[in-house]
Write an enzyme that holds these catalytic residues in place. Structure first.
Site, PDB file in Angstrom:
ATOM      1  N   LYS A  58      -9.199  -2.286   1.868  1.00 40.47           N
ATOM      2  CA  LYS A  58      -9.394  -1.864   0.472  1.00 40.47           C
ATOM      3  C   LYS A  58      -8.150  -1.262  -0.185  1.00 40.47           C
ATOM      4  O   LYS A  58      -8.246  -0.529  -1.171  1.00 40.47           O
ATOM      5  CB  LYS A  58     -10.571  -0.873   0.319  1.00 40.47           C
ATOM      6  CG  LYS A  58     -11.855  -1.234   1.010  1.00 40.47           C
ATOM      7  CD  LYS A  58     -12.157  -2.689   1.075  1.00 40.47           C
ATOM      8  CE  LYS A  58     -12.536  -3.334  -0.227  1.00 40.47           C
ATOM      9  NZ  LYS A  58     -12.642  -4.825  -0.038  1.00 40.47           N
TER      10      LYS A  58
ATOM     11  N   TRP B 159      -4.713  -9.001  -2.925  1.00 40.63           N
ATOM     12  CA  TRP B 159      -3.623  -9.128  -3.906  1.00 40.63           C
ATOM     13  C   TRP B 159      -2.305  -9.440  -3.193  1.00 40.63           C
ATOM     14  O   TRP B 159      -1.584 -10.370  -3.574  1.00 40.63           O
ATOM     15  CB  TRP B 159      -3.531  -7.815  -4.685  1.00 40.63           C
ATOM     16  CG  TRP B 159      -2.715  -7.847  -5.934  1.00 40.63           C
ATOM     17  CD1 TRP B 159      -2.274  -8.955  -6.605  1.00 40.63           C
ATOM     18  CD2 TRP B 159      -2.259  -6.715  -6.679  1.00 40.63           C
ATOM     19  NE1 TRP B 159      -1.585  -8.577  -7.732  1.00 40.63           N
ATOM     20  CE2 TRP B 159      -1.556  -7.207  -7.799  1.00 40.63           C
ATOM     21  CE3 TRP B 159      -2.391  -5.340  -6.523  1.00 40.63           C
ATOM     22  CZ2 TRP B 159      -0.979  -6.358  -8.750  1.00 40.63           C
ATOM     23  CZ3 TRP B 159      -1.813  -4.493  -7.463  1.00 40.63           C
ATOM     24  CH2 TRP B 159      -1.113  -4.996  -8.567  1.00 40.63           C
TER      25      TRP B 159
ATOM     26  N   HIS C   4      -5.411  -5.879  10.002  1.00 41.20           N
ATOM     27  CA  HIS C   4      -5.692  -4.469   9.690  1.00 41.20           C
ATOM     28  C   HIS C   4      -5.353  -3.586  10.898  1.00 41.20           C
ATOM     29  O   HIS C   4      -5.561  -2.369  10.845  1.00 41.20           O
ATOM     30  CB  HIS C   4      -7.187  -4.271   9.399  1.00 41.20           C
ATOM     31  CG  HIS C   4      -7.658  -4.803   8.068  1.00 41.20           C
ATOM     32  ND1 HIS C   4      -6.938  -4.694   6.904  1.00 41.20           N
ATOM     33  CD2 HIS C   4      -8.826  -5.425   7.712  1.00 41.20           C
ATOM     34  CE1 HIS C   4      -7.635  -5.228   5.901  1.00 41.20           C
ATOM     35  NE2 HIS C   4      -8.772  -5.682   6.376  1.00 41.20           N
TER      36      HIS C   4
ATOM     37  N   SER D  45     -13.434   2.469  -3.164  1.00 43.11           N
ATOM     38  CA  SER D  45     -13.504   1.008  -3.049  1.00 43.11           C
ATOM     39  C   SER D  45     -14.258   0.621  -1.774  1.00 43.11           C
ATOM     40  O   SER D  45     -15.117  -0.273  -1.787  1.00 43.11           O
ATOM     41  CB  SER D  45     -12.072   0.438  -3.035  1.00 43.11           C
ATOM     42  OG  SER D  45     -12.093  -0.962  -2.959  1.00 43.11           O
TER      43      SER D  45
HETATM   44  P1  A3P Z   1     -11.487  -1.832  -6.279  1.00 41.68           P
HETATM   45  O1  A3P Z   1     -12.698  -1.761  -5.408  1.00 41.68           O
HETATM   46  O2  A3P Z   1     -10.936  -0.474  -6.588  1.00 41.68           O
HETATM   47  O3  A3P Z   1     -11.690  -2.659  -7.493  1.00 41.68           O
HETATM   48  P2  A3P Z   1      -8.686  -5.379  -0.274  1.00 41.68           P
HETATM   49  O4  A3P Z   1      -8.161  -6.644  -0.870  1.00 41.68           O
HETATM   50  O5  A3P Z   1      -7.716  -4.682   0.610  1.00 41.68           O
HETATM   51  O6  A3P Z   1     -10.036  -5.561   0.314  1.00 41.68           O
HETATM   52  O7  A3P Z   1      -8.842  -4.364  -1.508  1.00 41.68           O
HETATM   53  C1  A3P Z   1      -9.802  -4.578  -2.480  1.00 41.68           C
HETATM   54  C2  A3P Z   1      -9.404  -3.819  -3.714  1.00 41.68           C
HETATM   55  O8  A3P Z   1      -8.341  -4.528  -4.365  1.00 41.68           O
HETATM   56  C3  A3P Z   1     -10.553  -3.777  -4.714  1.00 41.68           C
HETATM   57  O9  A3P Z   1     -10.338  -2.576  -5.448  1.00 41.68           O
HETATM   58  C4  A3P Z   1     -10.281  -5.027  -5.532  1.00 41.68           C
HETATM   59  O10 A3P Z   1     -10.925  -5.044  -6.774  1.00 41.68           O
HETATM   60  C5  A3P Z   1      -8.770  -4.962  -5.663  1.00 41.68           C
HETATM   61  N1  A3P Z   1      -8.148  -6.254  -5.955  1.00 41.68           N
HETATM   62  C6  A3P Z   1      -8.499  -7.474  -5.503  1.00 41.68           C
HETATM   63  N2  A3P Z   1      -7.683  -8.410  -6.006  1.00 41.68           N
HETATM   64  C7  A3P Z   1      -6.795  -7.774  -6.798  1.00 41.68           C
HETATM   65  C8  A3P Z   1      -5.702  -8.216  -7.610  1.00 41.68           C
HETATM   66  N3  A3P Z   1      -5.388  -9.492  -7.718  1.00 41.68           N
HETATM   67  N4  A3P Z   1      -5.013  -7.281  -8.283  1.00 41.68           N
HETATM   68  C9  A3P Z   1      -5.328  -5.964  -8.195  1.00 41.68           C
HETATM   69  N5  A3P Z   1      -6.356  -5.488  -7.455  1.00 41.68           N
HETATM   70  C10 A3P Z   1      -7.078  -6.381  -6.754  1.00 41.68           C
END
Ligand code: A3P
Length: 320
Positions: A68, A73, A133, A163
């Protein structure tokens, strides 16, 4: 879980049974403390397979993250930067595959059901890119000793915590989820998948300080603030800096755009279907903002976490 346990031999069963155990945030699920980090019993065998069998190449790129913190991204950004000359933007693989299908997790995907996967055919483009991870200290020795490049992303723990709690809420099905206060209590004691959070972050932070050419340490908030600079930094680190021509043609902005939360969230491929772990792809895209914690955490929780951040981070040179 029972199916998984059937595939364990006696030695593994005995080892897992000897580990410290805690209730996870979702009722009926447990976390085990393996090599100093908490993990679901589902990933213990895959982690061991990954640690034992993964042959690292010096050319490999590893995306390492705490859950998270922006894994999805960073996978999209690294993939699009590294392979930008392999396809036209209107035929970009991100339009038809999710970031998690293009850059696969080692322990929770590649090794999940197969202790000796066919790594040759997993990555279409070269150099190979994988994700994990697993904390730095528990990476396979071959990975730590090789010249592979590791890109780590961390995030403000308050946003990361919220998150993760909301992500668990989406995945819990009929099971009960701890209240935000109860989950917070566990989080402050380090109890969540791949936690303690601070040990994970500091492990990669210290390694990046000692070996900046091998490990690039990024922050979610910094990428949000200035994506062009961070993309250039990433490209430089990966040995594929943007040329002047590319910069003039707007390639950096194009990559930022195709990897943006708004773009990825609206793609059909990210709206339907499920990841190999059973997680619906859409759950990886929630709000994508900095500071959403303020809608959930009480002032006393914030005070406690700020104190913890100071305790853990002071003298490290790392701030959130
Ligand atoms: P939120 O729950 O705060 O919206 P991971 O990819 O490590 O699982 O993290 C997920 C978090 O990254 C989520 O945060 C998600 O919405 C956000 N996220 C996913 N894709 C993204 C992107 N392209 N740009 C920015 N944040 C992104």
């Amino acid at each position: 879980i029972q199916d998984m346990e059937k595939s364990w031999d006696d030695e593994l069963l005995q080892m897992v049974q000897s580990l410290p155990k805690e209730e996870a945030w979702v009722s009926g699920l447990s976390l085990y403390l393996y090599q100093g980090f908490w993990c679901s019993p589902l990933v213990i065998k895959p982690i061991i397979s990954f640690q034992t069998h993964f042959p690292t190449f010096d050319s490999d790129v590893i995306i390492a993250t705490f859950p998270k913190c922006g894994t999805t991204w960073l996978k999209a950004l690294a993939f699009s930067t590294l392979y930008r000359n392999h396809f036209a933007m209107d035929e970009h693989p991100l339009l038809t595959f999710t970031p998690h299908q293009l850059v696969r997790f080692l322990e929770i995907d590649v090794y999940l059901k197969n202790p000796c996967p066919d790594l040759e055919n997993i990555c279409v483009y070269k150099p190979r890119v994988f994700a994990t991870h697993v904390p730095y200290a528990s990476l396979p020795t071959s990975m730590k000793d090789s010249h592979c490049k590791i890109v780590y992303i961390c995030r403000n723990p308050m946003d990361m915590f919220i998150s993760l709690w909301l992500f668990n809420d989406k995945l819990r099905q009929e099971r009960e989820l701890l209240s935000v206060d109860e989950a917070f209590e566990k989080f402050c004691h380090g109890i969540c998948g791949f936690g303690p959070f601070f040990d994970h972050v500091l492990g990669y932070w210290k390694a990046s300080q000692e070996n900046p050419n091998k490990i690039l340490f990024l922050k979610y908030e910094d990428i949000k603030e200035d994506i062009s600079s961070r993309l250039k930094q990433l490209a430089m680190f990966l040995g594929v800096p943007f040329t002047e021509d590319e910069e003039k043609q707007g390639v950096v902005e194009e990559i930022a755009k195709i990897c943006s939360f708004e773009k990825l969230k609206e793609l059909e491929v990210n709206k339907k279907g499920t990841h190999v772990t059973g997680i619906p792809h859409k759950e990886f895209f929630r709000k994508g903002e900095v500071g959403d914690w303020s809608n959930y955490l009480t002032p006393s929780m914030v005070e406690r976490l700020e104190k913890l951040i100071h305790e853990k981070m002071d003298n490290s040179g790392l701030t959130f």
